[in-house]
Write an enzyme that holds these catalytic residues in place. Structure first.
Site, short mmCIF file in Angstrom:
data_model
loop_
_atom_site.label_atom_id
_atom_site.label_comp_id
_atom_site.label_asym_id
_atom_site.label_seq_id
_atom_site.Cartn_x
_atom_site.Cartn_y
_atom_site.Cartn_z
N ASP A 173 -3.27 12.01 -6.70
CA ASP A 173 -4.66 11.80 -7.09
C ASP A 173 -4.83 11.98 -8.60
O ASP A 173 -4.02 12.63 -9.27
CB ASP A 173 -5.56 12.79 -6.34
N ASP A 199 -13.24 6.47 -6.22
CA ASP A 199 -14.41 7.14 -5.66
C ASP A 199 -15.64 6.24 -5.73
O ASP A 199 -16.60 6.49 -6.47
CB ASP A 199 -14.64 8.46 -6.40
N GLU A 220 -5.05 8.79 -13.64
CA GLU A 220 -5.43 7.89 -14.76
C GLU A 220 -4.81 8.31 -16.11
O GLU A 220 -4.51 7.39 -16.89
CB GLU A 220 -6.96 7.84 -14.87
#
Length: 987
Positions: free
Chosen positions: A581, A658, A584
């Site tokens: 997760d 998300d 980025e």
């Protein structure tokens, strides 16, 4: 004419004629005498060096000093242009793993002032005057033409010290073209065909950029640069006042009227030239704070803001407005609402609107914003000329070279195969990954996981994977990879219990560490931590807030340490898959892009700007290779929130981040999935139901909402319908995955058994499992045939221009036309049936001709679903988990009306033996004229394969009440032993 078979050593020549080219001998130092006139001409043209994999041109003048063409494959040529004298500045590629070929025949020839490099599949024509290149296919059709030799400008998008040999780079092609452009990864503005549009290729919670663009002309361009890149307009969007004239509500020039309300009470009115509350500066402090009169209202979520006035453009044409927002935001021009969006406060993003404007003409503007702790900025891009807007243009913020690859194919699948040739095969995922996953943010104990998984088994709802999301560690020990003993006392027991129920368990792991953990200390001692976040004292959102940092994966030693740490603390318990997760990396949410680059600087490859988009790939590669080395033949599987070119080679799937629980966001995921699949990455998914719902769903008069029964009565209908529609959609994307914040996302927590909502979600889940022989064949084809699962209509209907721009329909494999329903209370929707074939309604068997738009029925419990004539769809029996399907009876559902073929792929579903040839295919073909179905000789085999199979045949030829009933009596059942059998369709 010279070929690589005969010309191995390089030869440096000044090309003035073919005779000169042929004059070079094999030892490279013999030339024929030339006249002074010839010498003068040579000096004005490029010098050419022939090398084993291509040619190198040294240009007489222009922005690039050297240009290199390398033959990567028969249908792929790499172009590298450098502003200096050496290719040594070219950095190692993160995306590309293929090497230039040195044994593939190609020829070079001169025609006038052009050098022609030719393979069997393509031709590159290079101007010896300026180095500009034109690409053609084998038939000589023009595909791609550079408009210039590229642009090398000063770097302005890098906050770090800029190397003297770094430039902002741009390359333009095909000015004023009418072609379509597709791919580019996962974006959130509903775009499928990017022709005439602008896209920022960056990385963000919701955005995954794959810098591969696929043309309707059947070529692709892979742009090899890791920095932020812009397709279309090379300029970054600007504040409104930088490119437009602003007028307040009274018509006075200088800004827009801004009204600040607390509730319904007007607290402040003023004119502002740039209403900018887009980013945090540090911690939770905005770069541009709100006025003191309303600062507290912003913090306690009672603020409301209105912007009103007019705008005037200096140029005519198509202008782009980019509304960056979270909270509730509405944008209107001339009284017409053009954007109306909501996002949770901590995850804002852009939504775009294009509008024609005439120079000197005013347009009224109004913005209504309720922040709820969110962020806002409205930005603008000026109109470009038609020839500038309608071209292929790629511009990157920083790079040493212009470096790109041109792929030529006979169709879109071959163009995508070229991307995978360059960046790596799409590694096969375990078969169970294509079953149903249940996830939640978050299961707070082992007991919650086991209880919910058992409920699925007791209700006989198929499931293969349950997911342990974040915060299973002690609150103050993020990055320790320890389990909180109070809630997860025995991780191995948890895993064993899941396995005992014939399911898998995936676990979330972040690249984030608290400095108090031993894992941080080990990585930091080696210099592998991004410590600026700690130095700037950015606390995270856990408990009281903790200092934290992300690690630097841009060196193999760092990723090896990261793998060892999770191996020793997590993998040892037997977890089945990894959820990587926030890669980025999301070091501190809502910081500016400039600040994000700073927080990634320095790193092992340079600075943050230079590798901005690429973090996810080396991070995933480290885990993938680590697990393969550790666990032998067990298929590694990774879910990662970000990606970049090459992510498919790491055993990873990606998902759309998300997103929010709104109809508009569900609609945007259709185009997002199409884009990322057309860019070459096919294992993709999303959060069914959206990750974050609005507060009206998350809380009620009773308080926290877990089950649907906790919702306020007036919210139940929309919540259940939204989820029913999303499950229907989710059953037809590559990976079928439910996840989100509360309300809880388990099917039985969304609706009660026996309700239309519950029954629909269960029906589509069971349908997914009945289709597993079809779906797993699509999965096998992604590796063996470079196939694509979620297919934009341009892939299968390239000559149907109406299909190019459709962003709410797609093909799921070669058979199914999927048409999600994305409007509340809609009970029908328009469906375009592409031309060139006939279509069957999956549920009724009713046949429709292609090339028309129909109003398709969309009752609450079903989405419109059509099957292409000539399709052969293999199905299996009702099963509860994918392993039950191995060697199970098959049913071949034949949709007549056209010839068709399909090869049913099988392997053991869990190991890497497929890489060693351990797999089988059952080829099936249907001849419409003869009415015959041929089940061909089996191809290949594997240890677990049964030699004999029961195969049934169903014919779908028209209206049939059992068209979607796979348990209906088949036309014929036979025993297949691996030898060809022909079945005749009854008259």
């Amino acid at each position: 004419m010279l070929t690589t078979r005969h010309f191995i050593k390089s030869c440096v020549i000044g090309l003035a004629s073919l005779a000169l080219l042929q004059a070079c001998s094999k030892n490279g130092n013999e030339t024929n005498p030339t006249t002074s006139a010839e010498t003068e001409q040579v000096q004005s043209l490029a010098q050419v060096e022939r090398v084993a994999d291509g040619v190198i041109l040294t240009l007489a003048d222009g922005p690039a000093k050297k240009v290199r063409l390398q033959v990567m494959a028969d249908n792929i040529i790499r172009v590298t242009a450098v502003p200096g004298e050496s290719f040594a500045v070219v950095p190692p590629s993160i995306q590309v793993v293929a090497q230039p070929t040195t044994n593939l025949p190609f020829t070079t020839d001169q025609q006038g002032n052009n050098l022609i490099l030719k393979t069997d599949a393509m031709t590159a024509e290079v101007s010896l005057s300026n180095g500009v290149i034109t690409f053609r296919d084998a038939a000589g059709n023009l595909l791609l033409q550079e408009e210039n030799r590229g642009t090398f400008s000063p770097v302005i998008g890098d906050p770090d010290d800029v190397d003297a040999d770094s430039f902002a780079i741009r390359q333009e092609f095909n000015r004023n073209t009418d072609e379509g452009f597709f791919g580019l990864g996962q974006h959130q503005n509903g775009q499928v065909n990017y022709a005439g549009e602008n896209v920022e290729l960056t990385t963000y919670n919701l955005v995954i950029s794959i810098p591969y663009v696929v043309s309707s002309r059947n070529y692709g361009v892979l742009w090899d640069n890791n920095s932020i890149t812009r397709f279309g307009n090379p300029q970054e969007a600007q504040p409104l006042n930088a490119s437009l004239t602003l007028y307040d509500a009274d018509g006075k020039e200088g800004g827009l009227t801004v009204r600040y309300f607390v509730g319904d009470e007007l607290k402040l009115t003023r004119v502002e030239a740039d209403f900018d509350h887009q980013f945090l500066r540090q911690g939770s402090n905005l770069e541009n704070p709100f006025p003191a009169e309303v600062a507290d209202a912003y913090k306690n979520n009672t603020l409301r803001v209105e912007l009103e006035g007019s705008i005037e453009a200096a140029t005519s044409g198509k202008h782009q407005f980019k509304m960056y927002s979270s909270g509730y935001a509405t944008l209107a021009f001339d009284g017409e609402t053009v954007l109306e969006r909501w996002r949770m406060n901590w995850n804002p993003w852009y939504h775009d609107h294009y509008m024609e404007m005439n120079a000197g003409e005013k347009k009224s503007i109004r913005v209504d914003w309720k922040p709820d702790g969110g962020y806002f900025h409205l930005r603008h891009l000026d109109a470009q000329s038609d020839e500038q807007q309608n071209q292929l243009s790629l511009a990157s913020e920083t790079g040493k070279t212009i470096d790109y690859y041109v792929v030529v194919g006979g169709n879109k699948d071959e163009v995508i195969a070229g991307y995978r040739h360059l960046t790596g095969k799409s590694v096969m995922l375990p078969k169970w990954a294509y079953g149903f996953w249940q996830s939640r943010e978050r299961y707070k104990s082992s007991d919650e996981i086991i209880t919910n998984l058992k409920e699925y088994r007791d209700r006989k709802i198929p499931i293969d994977n349950i997911v342990l999301d974040w915060s299973y560690w002690p609150e103050d020990a993020w990055g320790s990879h320890d389990f909180d003993k109070q809630f997860f006392p025995d991780p191995k027991k948890l895993v064993d219990q899941v396995h005992d129920m014939n399911a898998q368990i995936m676990i979330s792991v972040w690249p984030k560490f608290y400095p108090t953990t031993e894992n941080y200390k080990e990585l930091n001692a080696k210099g592998f931590m991004f410590n600026r976040n700690i130095e700037e004292e950015n606390l995270d959102w856990i408990g009281k807030g903790y200092l934290n940092a992300f690690y630097d994966p841009f060196t193999p030693e760092a990723t090896a340490i990261f793998w060892r740490q999770i191996k020793d603390k997590i993998n040892v318990h037997g977890f089945d898959a990894w959820w990587l997760d926030a890669v980025e990396p999301d070091i501190h949410s809502n910081l500016s892009f400039t600040k994000r680059k700073e927080l990634m600087t320095p790193n092992a490859l340079g600075n943050g700007a230079e590798v901005f988009n690429a973090y996810a790939v080396p991070h995933a590669e480290g885990v993938y290779h680590g697990e393969r080395n550790t666990d032998g033949d067990k298929r590694s599987f990774i879910l990662t929130r970000s990606g970049f070119g090459g992510i498919q080679r790491t055993g990873a799937a990606i998902w759309s981040g998300d997103i929010v629980s709104r109809w508009s966001d569900m609609k945007d995921q259709i185009a997002a999935g199409i884009g990322v699949n057309l860019a070459g990455v096919t294992n993709w998914t999303f959060d069914i139901g959206g990750f974050t719902p609005e507060n009206r769903f998350r809380g009620s008069k009773k308080g926290f909402v877990g089950s649907w029964k906790d919702l306020d009565k007036e919210q139940v209908e929309e919540w259940q319908e939204l989820n029913a529609r999303w499950y229907q959609f989710g059953a037809f994307v590559p990976l079928y995955r439910s996840h989100g914040q509360n309300p809880y996302r388990e099917i039985f927590n969304i609706a009660d058994q026996g309700s239309e909502t519950y029954d629909s979600m269960v029906w589509y889940t069971k349908l997914r499992y009945r289709l597993m022989p079809y779906i797993y064949t699509l999965a096998g084809d992604t590796f063996h045939k470079d196939g694509t699962i979620m297919r934009g209509l341009v892939m299968d209907f390239p000559d149907d221009k109406k299909a190019w721009d459709i962003n709410t329909q797609y093909m799921f494999g070669p058979a199914f036309l999927v048409n999600p329903v994305v409007e509340f209370k809609a009970r029908s929707r328009e469906v375009y049936l592409p031309t060139g074939t006939s279509w069957y309604d999956f549920y009724t068997g009713e046949k429709h001709e292609g090339g028309q738009t129909i109003d398709a029925a969309a009752p609450y419990s079903r989405i419109p679903l059509f099957v292409k004539a000539g399709s052969i769809v293999p199905t299996g029996p009702a099963i509860q988990y994918t392993d039950e399907g191995l060697n199970a009876p098959l049913t071949l559902n034949v949709y007549t009306g056209a010839d068709g073929t399909f090869e049913i792929y099988e392997d053991d579903g869990r190991s890497y033996d497929y890489e060693k040839g351990q797999w089988s295919r059952i080829p099936v073909s249907y001849d419409e004229a003869k009415g015959e179905l041929t089940i061909g000789d089996r191809i290949g085999g594997f240890e677990e394969m049964a030699e004999k199979r029961s195969i049934s045949v169903r014919w779908i030829s028209g209206p049939n009440k059992d068209a979607a009933n796979f348990d209906a009596k088949p036309a014929e059942t036979l025993e297949y032993s691996g030898k060809a059998i022909t079945v005749k369709r009854a008259p």
